[in-house]
Scaffold this active site. Sequence first.
Site, PDB file in Angstrom:
ATOM      1  N   SER A   1      -7.546   9.224  -2.209  1.00 39.94           N
ATOM      2  CA  SER A   1      -7.282   9.824  -0.899  1.00 39.94           C
ATOM      3  C   SER A   1      -6.098  10.768  -1.022  1.00 39.94           C
ATOM      4  CB  SER A   1      -6.954   8.722   0.119  1.00 39.94           C
ATOM      5  OG  SER A   1      -6.426   9.268   1.311  1.00 39.94           O
TER       6      SER A   1
ATOM      7  N   TYR B   1      -1.441   1.638   3.431  1.00 40.57           N
ATOM      8  CA  TYR B   1      -2.670   2.176   2.863  1.00 40.57           C
ATOM      9  C   TYR B   1      -2.376   3.229   1.794  1.00 40.57           C
ATOM     10  CZ  TYR B   1      -6.932   5.028   2.640  1.00 40.57           C
ATOM     11  OH  TYR B   1      -8.024   5.748   2.206  1.00 40.57           O
TER      12      TYR B   1
END
Length: 251
Positions: free
Chosen positions: A144, A157
């Site tokens: 990501s 995260y």
Amino acid sequence: MKDAFGAPQSLLLLGGTSEIALATARRLIAGRTRTVWLAGRPSPALEAAAASLRELGAVAHTVPFDALDTASHEETLGKVFAEGDVDMVLLAFGVLGDQAHDEAAPTAAAQVAQTNYTGGVSSALTCANALRAQGHGSLVVLSSVAAERARRANFVYGSSKAGLDAFAQGLGDALHGTGVHVMVVRPGFVRTRMTAGLAEPPLATTPEAVAYAIEQGLRRRAETVWVPGALRAVMSVLRHLPRPVFRRLPF
């Protein structure tokens, strides 16, 4: 074996109900992929995903897989490779978590880290060893842009993805020259069930766009893929912003 354009005949999806994983499978099935293994927790959704791929002409199998149960990874995934060569593995599982809740509940934050990072390390190494033993294949790791620099809004995260991203890069270097190709994919905000209800930032993308980028990356044997590509320049700037400035950004 993959053809001259890098298209795999067989595919293992770690995260068999992932929208990005399934979009990638559909795109590859439209080409040359004929056998797909969907690894995930047993559920009606996993069975439905397999059925949808069968309707496209693929031979689709489901495999019970739990990212948190690392002790089972070698046995569970080993059974897939025992059935025959796997041309491509897509590591697409992960959880976003809830930043505010996870800050107040360390065990919840730890579960995000264990799923995204520890589970990724264990399953990726298991598959990498099997790919190396067969002498060919691609391991695609879904990272990501959040891995590039931890943000106040989602640092639990982001830190887990940063660890996975760094691990995958190192694994790619370790496998160089073995016939195994490792590709790290860094999408930005993707419109999926996981992000439903969240404010949508600029350069948001779709599972289908990520799938297309993965297919093109395989053809080029790319090591890193950004989705959309413009994020590479954006993150290059954000990565070098002074911390007091970065801290004040509205995201």
